[in-house]
Design a protein around this motif. Structure first.
Motif, PDB file in Angstrom:
ATOM      1  N   ASP A  29       0.830  -1.211   0.000  1.00 50.12           N
ATOM      2  CA  ASP A  29       0.000   0.000   0.000  1.00 50.12           C
ATOM      3  C   ASP A  29       0.869   1.267   0.000  1.00 50.12           C
ATOM      4  O   ASP A  29       0.418   2.316  -0.467  1.00 50.12           O
ATOM      5  CB  ASP A  29      -0.959  -0.019   1.202  1.00 50.12           C
ATOM      6  N   ASP A  34      -1.524   4.844   0.763  1.00 47.86           N
ATOM      7  CA  ASP A  34      -1.031   5.583   1.926  1.00 47.86           C
ATOM      8  C   ASP A  34      -0.372   4.686   2.969  1.00 47.86           C
ATOM      9  O   ASP A  34      -0.107   5.128   4.091  1.00 47.86           O
ATOM     10  CB  ASP A  34      -2.182   6.388   2.561  1.00 47.86           C
ATOM     11  N   GLY A  35      -0.135   3.433   2.582  1.00 50.77           N
ATOM     12  CA  GLY A  35       0.679   2.568   3.432  1.00 50.77           C
ATOM     13  C   GLY A  35       0.012   2.025   4.679  1.00 50.77           C
ATOM     14  O   GLY A  35       0.702   1.606   5.610  1.00 50.77           O
ATOM     15  N   ASP A  36      -1.334   2.010   4.699  1.00 51.04           N
ATOM     16  CA  ASP A  36      -1.997   1.555   5.931  1.00 51.04           C
ATOM     17  C   ASP A  36      -2.788   0.254   5.779  1.00 51.04           C
ATOM     18  O   ASP A  36      -3.433  -0.186   6.735  1.00 51.04           O
ATOM     19  CB  ASP A  36      -2.938   2.654   6.463  1.00 51.04           C
ATOM     20  N   HIS A  37      -2.745  -0.383   4.615  1.00 47.84           N
ATOM     21  CA  HIS A  37      -3.653  -1.524   4.416  1.00 47.84           C
ATOM     22  C   HIS A  37      -3.364  -2.675   5.393  1.00 47.84           C
ATOM     23  O   HIS A  37      -4.298  -3.294   5.918  1.00 47.84           O
ATOM     24  CB  HIS A  37      -3.616  -2.024   2.967  1.00 47.84           C
ATOM     25  N   ARG A 175      -7.627   5.047  -3.825  1.00 49.07           N
ATOM     26  CA  ARG A 175      -6.510   5.961  -3.670  1.00 49.07           C
ATOM     27  C   ARG A 175      -5.431   5.787  -4.751  1.00 49.07           C
ATOM     28  O   ARG A 175      -4.841   6.762  -5.213  1.00 49.07           O
ATOM     29  CB  ARG A 175      -5.872   5.672  -2.308  1.00 49.07           C
TER      30      ARG A 175
HETATM   31 MG    MG Z   1      -4.438   2.583   2.352  1.00 54.95          MG
END
Ligand code: MG
Ligand code: ADP
Length: 206
Positions: A29, A34-37, A175
């Protein structure tokens, strides 16, 4: 047949799987989102596992309703409502059931995937979790009449292939679509978490 206890065991195993794969999913992600998955899925299924312990659901429908409510409540990202809707539709299909056969499983998953489509409005090839769900559903339908384990393994393999096939795609929803052509060359995180969900189903329910 797939029993209520197996369904609960599957969901609890997902708590472990997403916690182990948290960094991997978040790294995917980071490439196109945004790197939160990974954090979202780990937090969501951790809450789900506790909710199941508290609720002690009496049937498969009630168990998956608890999963849905808990995911929607705890996962902030796009994936929370999408997986939440998936499990809510499955819950409705399994209302009052203590055990289900392969055809019931396939029919419920189809309802669940339709829920994801209705909510997210993505289509095949848009580089979303649906690119893992669609081939898995096709594999399940083709496997009707074979053993549960064989069918679930075919679905897991199809989801894995589908997730990998998102790499050359350009994202058109979520996103990642903000990146335009720069989303090409990366595997979709949601398709990857769907692959893990179905691989775990094959391991626990088969
Ligand atoms: Mg995300
Ligand atoms: P967010 O994008 O809000 O940070 P996550 O990172 O948890 O949420 O989830 C991202 C994943 O959600 C994507 O990799 C994609 O698979 C899935 N996704 C996003 N939008 C959609 C949509 N409209 N339809 C289906 N899946 C989607």
């Amino acid at each position: 047949m797939i029993t209520r206890q197996q369904i609960v065991d599957w969901i609890k195993k997902l708590d472990t799987v997403y916690s182990e794969q948290k960094d991997f999913l978040s790294r995917l992600d980071s490439d196109i989102g945004d790197g939160d998955h990974g954090v979202n899925m780990a937090r969501g299924f951790n809450a789900v596992a506790s909710a199941l312990d508290t609720a002690q659901p009496a049937d498969i429908g009630a168990a998956l309703k608890t999963v849905s409510t808990s995911l929607i409540k705890t996962v902030g990202g796009a994936s929370g409502p999408l997986y939440g809707t998936f499990f809510l539709r499955c819950a409705a299909a399994f209302a009052g059931k203590q055990e289900i056969d392969l055809d019931a499983w396939t029919a419920a998953l189809e309802k669940g995937v339709q829920g994801i489509e209705q909510l997210g409005k993505a289509q095949k090839g848009d580089k979303t979790m649906l690119d893992a769900w669609f081939p898995a559903l096709d594999a399940l339908k083709s496997a009707s009449g074979s053993g549960i384990k064989e069918a679930l393994e075919a679905a897991a393999d199809a989801a894995e292939e589908g997730a990998r096939a998102t790499i050359p795609l350009q994202a058109r929803k979520g996103r990642a679509s903000y990146l335009g052509e720069r989303s090409i060359g990366h595997q979709d995180p949601g398709a990857t978490s769907t692959m893990l969900l179905l691989q775990t189903a094959a391991a626990i329910l088969g």
